[in-house]
Write an enzyme that holds these catalytic residues in place. Structure first.
Site, short mmCIF file in Angstrom:
data_model
loop_
_atom_site.label_atom_id
_atom_site.label_comp_id
_atom_site.label_asym_id
_atom_site.label_seq_id
_atom_site.Cartn_x
_atom_site.Cartn_y
_atom_site.Cartn_z
CD GLU A 305 -2.10 47.13 31.40
OE1 GLU A 305 -1.11 46.86 30.69
OE2 GLU A 305 -2.09 46.97 32.63
CE1 TYR A 392 3.68 47.42 36.52
CE2 TYR A 392 5.28 45.96 37.56
CZ TYR A 392 4.23 46.15 36.68
OH TYR A 392 3.74 45.10 35.96
#
Length: 611
Positions: A305, A392
């Site tokens: 994050e 991803y």
């Protein structure tokens, strides 16, 4: 009309919103927000302007300068993915004021009653706007192509406090002027308070976020606090320990990618129903409590994050068809940070787990190869339904392939220039490829860029990691297929990641006696690390070990993270026996209301597909 985004009614020929002023009254008794949204456009506009909304009741739309009503329509038959189109007729205005109320079923909001919280005495509400759910909180151009600054006043019960993906300004008593357009008689009630926030950097709407509850915090660094429910003392203390190294990660990120542009990097540990591992909301990252593992490995989610602070939040995909630009770069950046802070072996394990996950996704999408592409067509497709590890892990592999070709030193310089060039902008894959070719001349002769971005499957020049620990774990997994269980000495140093990699490389199903014996020796079904627990329970289901049904049910009723829900509900639903299918339906019926609306939709689609 020229759509800018397959998931939005926004027209590319219309001016984009640059600023939103929000006034929000949160009514916990009805699970409704009564609000006003003042939208400022990049330029005056005459004609019909389209806005996105979902389950929103519009009271009126006004010209804020004259307070005269503006003509508008709301589509009577909402699109199942995009929601309802609001069309406002403008005559040279650059601002419009929308007065509205949300629905109790707003897809971005989960309202928790007191019994669903740690305190058992105060309610709680939080948002999850990615990918297309901000439109259920306020009418907007809900596309990453439109970057907005915003300010907000939240009118909430005085016993609660709020956090936002924005700078906190102050907490103060409410004043009547703020509710002049809202039909809210209790705006200035004695038991209400207003909290003010401002976001001064332009963000896409999916990064709009807030949470309201009885919140406490711990200081873990000069730029970081960890928040959670104040009654959840053990969670707060454990999170503070797990994420104690956050400031070091920020410093390493700055060395690798340039200045940190968001001032604060605070963390909010949400209730277990939060549907994701983490959400990169700037200034206030949201986290599932399942990332608190007690051995600091959960900090790798924080590293991911944090990496979004550069790749995703600073540079954003223009729409969800280019999602890899957010997540592929961020997965690469995360592993670079982990490599520095936690060591190369830990980063290699991450790559290995990702490699296994990528191969599993190829199997998942074998009948719809479009979603094995990085740049794909999502017209008429719900992004929540095709959410996967492909952007991803295949995205990571593409970025790594470029680094491997040019060398890390050259690539680091390229990456810093890329971020500096496009920061606070939203771009598409072609823009990135053009920039790559312009700054690394001849790269297209060394790497098949079109195959990587538009081709299906995993390219032949992708990289399966090689390291001593990775090779050993795969060897032990191969031994299990021959009936050999790893002994205590071989796994003595293993953390959750090693176990996860081991379990994910076992056959999809095994002899039930083998599975039970493995658990009897290592207590995997009882692991506090949910990646390990869920990997084992998935194996147990597919291996017909019915004695674990109770643990599966307990797990699905205690967490709402979609990674786990998708894995276990899919395993139950795909099982050949009617018993497992019935168990899946029963658990969902009983646990449904504890899941976030986004997660509810995902489980419903799984059950409808297989049962």
């Amino acid at each position: 009309m020229a759509p800018i985004d397959p998931h939005s009614f926004t027209d590319s020929s219309h001016p984009l919103t640059t600023h939103v002023s929000l006034s929000l009254y949160l009514d916990f008794t009805t699970s409704v927000i009564h609000g006003s949204a003042l939208l400022s456009l990049s330029s005056p506009f005459s004609g019909d302007l389209s806005l996105d909304s979902r389950s929103i009741s519009v009271t009126t739309i006004l010209d804020p300068q004259t307070l005269s009503p503006l003509p508008y329509t709301v589509s009577p038959n909402p699109d199942p993915i995009k929601g309802a189109e609001i069309v406002v007729s403008l005559a040279g205005q650059s601002r419009l004021l929308v007065i509205y109320s949300t629905s109790p079923s707003a897809s971005a909001l989960q309202w928790l009653s007191p019994p669903q919280t740690f305190s058992k005495t105060h309610p709680y509400v939080y948002t999850q706007c990615q990918s297309v759910h901000a439109r259920s909180i306020f009418p907007c151009q809900d596309t990453p192509a439109a970057r907005i600054r915003y300010d907000a006043v939240l009118n909430i019960p005085s016993s609660l406090s709020a956090v936002m993906s924005a700078r906190r300004v102050r907490r103060r008593p409410p004043v009547p002027e703020e509710a002049k357009h809202l039909d809210v008689a209790s705006w200035c009630a004695e038991d209400r308070v207003v909290e003010e926030f401002v976001m001064e950097q332009p963000i896409p709407s999916y990064l709009f976020a807030f949470a309201v509850g009885e919140l406490g915090f711990r200081e873990v660094g000069p730029r970081t606090r960890v928040y959670a429910e104040s009654a959840a003392v053990e969670v707060l203390d454990a999170a503070a320990l797990e994420f104690a190294g956050t400031e070091e990660m920020i410093k390493q990120g700055e060395k690798l990618f340039g200045s940190y542009e968001w001032e604060r990097f605070d963390l909010l540990v949400l209730p277990p129903s939060f549907p994701y591992g983490g959400m990169e909301n700037p200034r206030m990252v949201f986290l599932t409590p399942t990332v608190i593992k007690g051995d600091a490995t959960g900090a790798q989610v924080v590293a991911h994050e944090l990496a979004h602070s550069w790749t995703g939040n600073l540079i954003t995909n223009i729409n969800n068809e280019h999602f890899w630009l957010n997540e592929g770069f961020t997965t690469y950046a995360e592993r670079r940070i982990v490599e520095v802070v936690q060591g190369a072996d830990r980063a290699t394990l991450n790559i290995g787990i990702g490699w296994r996950g990528l191969n599993d996704e190829m199997e998942r999408f074998k009948d719809n190869l479009e979603f094995t592409k990085l740049k794909n067509n999502q017209e008429g497709v719900d992004p929540d339904d095709v959410y996967s590890q492909v952007p991803y892990e295949k995205g990571f592999q593409f970025v790594l392939r470029i680094e491997r070709q040019v060398g890390r030193t050259v690539f680091d310089e390229f990456l810093k220039k890329y971020i500096a060039t496009f920061k606070f902008k939203s771009i598409d894959t072609d823009t990135f490829v053009d920039f790559l070719k312009a700054n690394i001349p001849g790269i297209e002769k060394e790497i098949n860029l079109q195959m990587w971005t538009e081709g299906v499957g995993i390219p032949e020049d992708a990289y399966e990691p090689v390291s001593t620990i990775y090779t050993k774990i795969l060897s032990l997994a191969e031994g299990f297929k021959q009936g050999k269980m790893p002994n205590e000495d071989e796994v003595a140093e293993w953390s959750g990641q090693e176990w996860e990699l081991y379990l994910e490389n076992l056959p999809k199903s095994c002899e039930p006696s083998q599975v039970v014996a493995l658990d009897k020796r290592y207590r995997l079904a009882e692991s506090k690390d949910y990646e390990v627990k869920v990997s084992f329970l998935k194996l147990a289901i597919s291996s017909k070990c019915k004695e674990y049904h109770g643990e599966v049910e307990k797990t699905l009723k205690s967490v709402g993270r979609m990674l786990y829900l998708r894995a276990l509900f899919t395993a139950l639903a795909q099982a050949g026996d009617t018993e497992e299918k019935q168990l899946a339906k029963q658990i969902f019926a009983e646990a449904r209301e504890t899941y976030h609306p986004i997660a509810q939709g995902v489980v419903e689609s799984i059950l409808s597909k297989y049962i």
